[in-house]
Design an enzyme around this catalytic site. Structure first.
Site, short mmCIF file in Angstrom:
data_model
loop_
_atom_site.label_atom_id
_atom_site.label_comp_id
_atom_site.label_asym_id
_atom_site.label_seq_id
_atom_site.Cartn_x
_atom_site.Cartn_y
_atom_site.Cartn_z
CE LYS A 9 -3.66 7.53 -2.03
NZ LYS A 9 -2.20 7.74 -1.96
NE ARG A 84 -3.17 2.51 -6.01
CZ ARG A 84 -2.90 2.84 -4.73
NH1 ARG A 84 -3.84 2.87 -3.83
NH2 ARG A 84 -1.68 3.11 -4.38
NE ARG A 123 2.81 5.36 5.44
CZ ARG A 123 2.16 5.26 4.30
NH1 ARG A 123 1.00 5.86 4.15
NH2 ARG A 123 2.68 4.57 3.31
NE ARG A 156 1.66 1.00 4.00
CZ ARG A 156 0.87 1.77 3.25
NH1 ARG A 156 -0.05 2.53 3.81
NH2 ARG A 156 1.02 1.80 1.94
NE ARG A 167 3.65 2.30 -1.91
CZ ARG A 167 3.66 2.77 -0.66
NH1 ARG A 167 4.71 2.55 0.13
NH2 ARG A 167 2.64 3.45 -0.20
P1 AP5 Z 1 -0.80 9.04 4.44
O1 AP5 Z 1 -2.04 9.78 4.79
O2 AP5 Z 1 -0.56 7.72 5.05
O3 AP5 Z 1 -0.64 8.99 2.85
P2 AP5 Z 1 -1.41 8.12 1.75
O4 AP5 Z 1 -1.62 9.03 0.58
O5 AP5 Z 1 -2.59 7.46 2.33
O6 AP5 Z 1 -0.24 7.13 1.41
P3 AP5 Z 1 -0.28 5.55 1.16
O7 AP5 Z 1 1.14 5.08 1.26
O8 AP5 Z 1 -1.28 4.90 2.04
O9 AP5 Z 1 -0.72 5.55 -0.29
P4 AP5 Z 1 -0.61 4.39 -1.27
O10 AP5 Z 1 -1.51 4.86 -2.30
O11 AP5 Z 1 0.75 4.06 -1.76
O12 AP5 Z 1 -0.98 3.14 -0.36
P5 AP5 Z 1 -2.30 2.28 -0.26
O13 AP5 Z 1 -2.43 1.81 1.11
O14 AP5 Z 1 -3.43 2.98 -0.90
O15 AP5 Z 1 0.42 10.03 4.74
C1 AP5 Z 1 1.78 9.60 4.56
C2 AP5 Z 1 2.65 10.13 5.70
O16 AP5 Z 1 2.76 11.54 5.61
C3 AP5 Z 1 2.08 9.83 7.08
O17 AP5 Z 1 3.12 9.54 7.97
C4 AP5 Z 1 1.39 11.14 7.48
O18 AP5 Z 1 1.35 11.31 8.88
C5 AP5 Z 1 2.23 12.17 6.77
N1 AP5 Z 1 1.46 13.32 6.30
C6 AP5 Z 1 0.21 13.30 5.75
N2 AP5 Z 1 -0.18 14.54 5.42
C7 AP5 Z 1 0.86 15.36 5.74
C8 AP5 Z 1 1.07 16.78 5.62
N3 AP5 Z 1 0.15 17.59 5.09
N4 AP5 Z 1 2.27 17.26 6.06
C9 AP5 Z 1 3.22 16.45 6.58
N5 AP5 Z 1 3.07 15.10 6.73
C10 AP5 Z 1 1.91 14.57 6.30
O19 AP5 Z 1 -1.89 1.05 -1.18
C11 AP5 Z 1 -0.86 0.17 -0.83
C12 AP5 Z 1 -0.71 -0.90 -1.90
O20 AP5 Z 1 -1.93 -1.65 -1.99
C13 AP5 Z 1 -0.47 -0.38 -3.32
O21 AP5 Z 1 0.90 -0.15 -3.56
C14 AP5 Z 1 -1.04 -1.53 -4.14
O22 AP5 Z 1 -0.14 -2.60 -4.20
C15 AP5 Z 1 -2.24 -1.98 -3.33
N6 AP5 Z 1 -3.48 -1.30 -3.73
C16 AP5 Z 1 -4.25 -0.47 -2.96
N7 AP5 Z 1 -5.31 -0.01 -3.65
C17 AP5 Z 1 -5.23 -0.57 -4.89
C18 AP5 Z 1 -6.01 -0.46 -6.07
N8 AP5 Z 1 -7.10 0.34 -6.14
N9 AP5 Z 1 -5.61 -1.16 -7.15
C19 AP5 Z 1 -4.52 -1.95 -7.12
N10 AP5 Z 1 -3.70 -2.07 -6.04
C20 AP5 Z 1 -4.06 -1.39 -4.94
MG MG Z 2 -3.10 5.43 2.71
#
Ligand code: AP5
Ligand code: MG
Length: 210
Positions: A9, A84, A123, A156, A167
């Site tokens: 994402k 989410r 990552r 991270r 997660r």
């Molecule tokens: P990346 O682009 O970093 O993936 P992502 O989908 O952004 O993954 P996140 O871990 O950031 O998602 P998340 O939803 O768990 O975390 P968030 O920060 O939102 O890609 C991942 C890896 O794959 C990278 O190394 C990239 O280079 C590689 N990659 C990407 N595309 C690729 C491809 N096509 N092929 C190969 N490799 C690829 O949330 C973190 C925490 O915050 C949550 O757990 C929660 O506690 C809290 N939080 C955040 N938002 C909320 C909310 N709305 N409500 C409640 N809690 C929340």
């Molecule tokens: Mg992300």
């Protein structure tokens, strides 16, 4: 942007923000910035994030609604990682209705669980600007140093394998129901997130338009 943790994402949202010159709003990035700055919100959020749990809706919804009301969002914006939960989606819809707008698309980046653990372990995230790399799929020019700002790259805290598993469970329980929610609203578009980043990007641009 909808999708499992590690679906890509953030990777796609950053590229889309550049292409369309609109803000990329990631609740995860906002919480991490608050943790880094030692704010009250950061302290509260960290307790949940480190366990792989969602931060409670009451700490999340107002923050996003305030953000999208800002001037730089008037031509659009990309939400990454929000909503989410169903209550978050309902709160967003209610706020947008008052503002006289609505969501155009919910882009679901589809990646099966098998691929996720591998992606997350590889990552690396920049402590400075939040840019994301992968030790195999998207390497920085110099190992462990951010191309964009020169700061250090780290694994991270919530990318440890046990936390990733948690997660994923939380994603299936609380976030996946949004796929139906946006399908019913007629705005869901699903792209295959297992292909190369550039191909995922091309598929999304095809949906959103040049
Ligand atoms: P990346 O682009 O970093 O993936 P992502 O989908 O952004 O993954 P996140 O871990 O950031 O998602 P998340 O939803 O768990 O975390 P968030 O920060 O939102 O890609 C991942 C890896 O794959 C990278 O190394 C990239 O280079 C590689 N990659 C990407 N595309 C690729 C491809 N096509 N092929 C190969 N490799 C690829 O949330 C973190 C925490 O915050 C949550 O757990 C929660 O506690 C809290 N939080 C955040 N938002 C909320 C909310 N709305 N409500 C409640 N809690 C929340
Ligand atoms: Mg992300």
């Amino acid at each position: 942007m909808l999708g499992a943790p590690g679906a890509g994402k953030g990777t796609q949202a950053k590229m889309l923000a550049v292409k369309y010159s609109i803000p990329h709003i990631s609740t995860g990035d906002i919480f991490r910035a608050n943790i880094k700055n030692g704010t009250e919100l950061g302290k509260k959020a960290k307790a949940f994030m480190d366990q792989g749990l969602l931060v409670p809706d009451e700490l999340t919804c107002d923050l996003v609604v305030d953000r999208i009301a800002q001037e730089d969002c008037k031509n659009g914006y990309i939400l990454d990682g929000f909503p989410r939960t169903i209550p978050q989606a309902e709160a967003l819809d209610a706020a947008l209705k008052i503002m006289g707008t609505a969501i155009d698309y919910a882009i679901n980046v589809d990646v099966p669980d098998e691929n996720i653990v591998n992606r997350m372990g590889g990552r690396r995230a920049c402590v400075g600007c939040g840019a994301t790399y992968h030790i195999v799929y998207n390497t920085p020019k110099t190992a462990d140093i951010c191309d964009a700002c020169g700061e250090k790259l780290i694994l991270r805290d919530d990318d440890q394998p046990e936390t990733v598993q948690k997660r994923l469970t939380v994603y299936h329980d609380q976030t996946q129901p949004l796929i139906d929610y946006y399908e019913k609203a007629g705005v869901l578009r699903t792209v295959d997130g297992t292909v190369d980043m550039e191909d995922v990007f091309a598929a999304i641009v095809k949906i959103l338009g040049e």
